[in-house]
Design an enzyme around this catalytic site. Structure first.
Site, PDB file in Angstrom:
ATOM      1  CE  LYS A 266      10.634 121.871 -55.781  1.00 19.80           C
ATOM      2  NZ  LYS A 266      10.986 121.122 -56.499  1.00 19.80           N
ATOM      3  CD  GLU A 351       1.271 116.535 -68.789  1.00 25.54           C
ATOM      4  OE1 GLU A 351       1.675 116.350 -67.499  1.00 25.54           O
ATOM      5  OE2 GLU A 351       0.407 117.668 -68.817  1.00 25.54           O
ATOM      6  NE  ARG A 379      -1.922 117.092 -67.495  1.00 19.23           N
ATOM      7  CZ  ARG A 379      -2.510 117.692 -66.217  1.00 19.23           C
ATOM      8  NH1 ARG A 379      -2.960 117.323 -65.201  1.00 19.23           N
ATOM      9  NH2 ARG A 379      -2.576 119.514 -65.780  1.00 19.23           N
TER      10      ARG A 379
END
Length: 606
Positions: A266, A351, A379
């Protein structure tokens, strides 16, 4: 043409792309660390595959800035995430090279499966490539797609960008050797030969061969994918252009489902962001030299206020627990996870699981807070209904990023939570107008014995002359009572908009903070309907099924002699850009609303 460039030229191109991304994001804000880490992967994709015909399907697509720069958007890239400029996500109406819109995670493999089925039926020479991050692999939808893909065995290439080493962590020289072996043609040839032998040997003779095949799988990190019927290659160095091109070419030639596991860093190329620093995932404008944010507000955000209050309550009440779905910093739960690691959890991009697991904790007598952005809570809609509300369990839904969120655009605007929650039986819905009221709502929700949801905005609350009051169930608050026939009704941050609009008028209007949109304060509304005949509704939510709809249904049921005009979002998806500019385009700034009110009032008198 990328295909004709040397490895040295491609590495130079990657450097130029990183510089362009860094400069633009420092000026405009946007996603940074993940997209910097994905540069070589995307360049290699464009060398081996053809985005004009092969579906390039980016998961979430916040990693796809390099793809935009390689597909005719180098000059327009400076407009990234600005109003009227290019989107921070892939967007088909922006470029034919963008196969699908993507702002929510874990959809790429399902899309690739659908594309592969279509390509087969149309008898076309095309190959779907799904680009997915390791974080998105925590969602169940990924495994639903992999399960079918392994069964139908259509050609699909999945590029797994592992930038946190959360799936498999290479350990020392043995791991490095193995990763080199399994990403090469020799290993794939051995697997193919072994499979062929097993198919032709009698059971008695194939025992040892089968054991060899099983042992081969056990020493590779891709056993899960292999067992699902998807060939695994990797892990490979996601910053080695030559290795990536060789690996993608091999995967392309296999003409079957293949997952290429690439490990990246990253923030690659920007030392301050390299490694796991969550705050570099998505950033506002910042100084490239120092890495310090620009235009930082001194006022605490609504998220911070929620976090501080919940931490205070958690220290006093051991029954308070909470969950978030891959957004511990974004929702403010990071501090609570550090303070109480056994009571607050980040479950990853899951979720549905987050909501259902908290429903069980509510049944067990705990007081669970589910902290999720408005757009992501969509979701888990079935879990809200099936697992929380049917049993009337006291799950507390803290809905962050409600209303317009600005530069992230239509996939992230928090427009629909009122509409989709208001339809659910047993659900209570309210919103704060300021920081103090948010604290009061968190405290009220803690001991509330039914499902309850409260929404609050991205960033800070505006200034109002009415400090938030204590919460009483299903009670609204009349903030200004005047001798007029006009009533402004605000909900949540809509109270501030109503107040600012009121300040721009040359006639008096009353002001009501609705507080609860479900249930409504029917007693007070019936009283007000006798005096105020024209109601104007202000709320950062969609008009369809929203606050105005709730009041209109009430007025119709009670046969009230009033007119209701609502200033909510029209039926459409809201573009990206600076929040003020977006609201201006929607005609929702106080000055614009005041003009509309004057016009409506003039018409009502004529």
């Amino acid at each position: 043409m990328l295909k004709n460039k040397s490895i040295e030229e491609l590495n130079t191109l990657c450097k130029d792309i990183r510089e362009k991304i860094l400069y633009t994001v420092s000026k405009n804000g946007g996603h940074l660390s993940s997209t910097l880490g994905a540069v070589e992967l995307i360049v290699a994709m464009h060398v081996v595959f053809d985005s004009k015909k092969d579906p390039f399907i980016f998961d979430v697509s916040h990693q796809a800035y390099a793809h935009k720069l390689l597909t005719d958007r180098w000059e327009s890239f400076d407009s990234l995430r600005t109003f009227g400029g290019i989107s921070g996500y892939t967007k088909p109406d922006e470029s034919p090279h963008d196969y699908f819109i993507a702002g929510h995670s874990s959809t790429s493999i399902s899309l690739a499966v659908g594309a592969a089925k279509s390509i087969k039926l149309k008898k076309e020479d095309r190959l779907p490539i799904a680009f997915i991050g390791d974080g998105a692999m925590s969602a169940g939808m990924v495994y639903e797609a992999l399960n079918e893909l392994g069964d139908i065995s259509l050609p699909v290439i999945i590029i797994l960008n592992d930038n946190e080493m959360s799936i498999s962590k290479p350990i020392g020289a043995i791991s490095n050797y193995l990763s080199h072996v399994v990403s090469g043609k020799f290993y794939q040839k051995v697997k193919k030969t072994t499979k062929s032998i097993l198919e032709h040997l009698p059971d008695s003779a194939s025992y040892m061969a089968k054991k060899f095949d099983e042992s081969l799988k056990l020493i590779t990190p891709g056993i899960l994918f292999e067992e699902l019927g998807v060939e695994y290659i990797g892990p490979v160095d996601g910053h080695d252009i030559q290795r990536l091109i060789e690996t993608f070419t091999l995967a392309k030639e296999m003409k079957k489902p293949v997952l290429v596991h690439a490990q990246t860093t990253k923030g690659k190329g920007y030392t301050k962001a390299e490694g796991y620093f969550e705050h570099w995932h998505g950033v506002g404008k910042f100084d490239l030299e120092t890495g310090e944010p620009l235009n930082k507000s001194d006022k605490p955000s609504a998220t911070k206020i929620f976090s501080h209050k919940l931490l205070e309550l958690a220290k006093l009440d051991e029954k308070v627990v909470g969950v978030t779905a891959a957004m511990p910093s974004g929702t403010g739960l990071k501090d609570l996870m550090q303070e109480f690691p056994d009571r607050f959890w980040d479950v990853g991009i899951a979720e549905q699981h987050a909501v259902t697991s908290m429903a069980a904790m509510a049944k067990e007598g705990f007081k669970p807070f589910v902290a999720i952005y408005s757009t992501f809570l969509q979701r888990a809609y079935d879990q809200i209904i099936h697992d929380s509300c049917i049993l009337n369990l006291p799950v507390k839904f803290a809905i962050d990023r409600a209303g317009i969120v600005g530069e992230d655009g239509e996939t992230h605007q928090g427009a629909f939570d009122i509409s989709y929650l208001r339809a659910v039986p047993n659900m209570t819905i309210l919103a704060p107008r300021d920081a103090k009221m948010l604290e009061n709502i968190v405290e009220f929700s803690k001991d509330f014995s039914h499902p309850i949801a409260f929404r609050y905005p991205r960033g800070s609350f505006g200034d109002l002359p009415y400090e938030g009051s204590k919460i009483s169930y299903a009670k609204a608050e009349l903030l200004e009572d005047v001798d007029s026939e006009i009533l402004f009704i605000g909900y949540g941050t809509g109270v501030l908009t109503a107040y600012k609009t009121k300040q721009k008028l040359d006639f008096s209007v009353a002001l009501l903070d609705l507080v609860f949109v479900k249930p409504l304060d029917e007693e007070l509304l019936l009283q007000l309907a006798k005096r105020y005949k024209r109601w104007y509704v202000f709320s950062d939510s969609t008009k369809v099924g929203g606050v105005g709809s709730a009041l209109s249904e009430f007025a119709l049921e009670k046969e009230l002699d009033i007119k209701i005009k609502t200033f909510e979002y029209e039926d459409g998806f809201i573009e990206h850009g600076n929040t003020q500019k977006v609201k201006e385009s929607l005609q929702l700034l106080p000055s614009q609303l005041a003009k509309k009110v004057k016009e409506y009032e003039s018409q009502s008198k004529s």
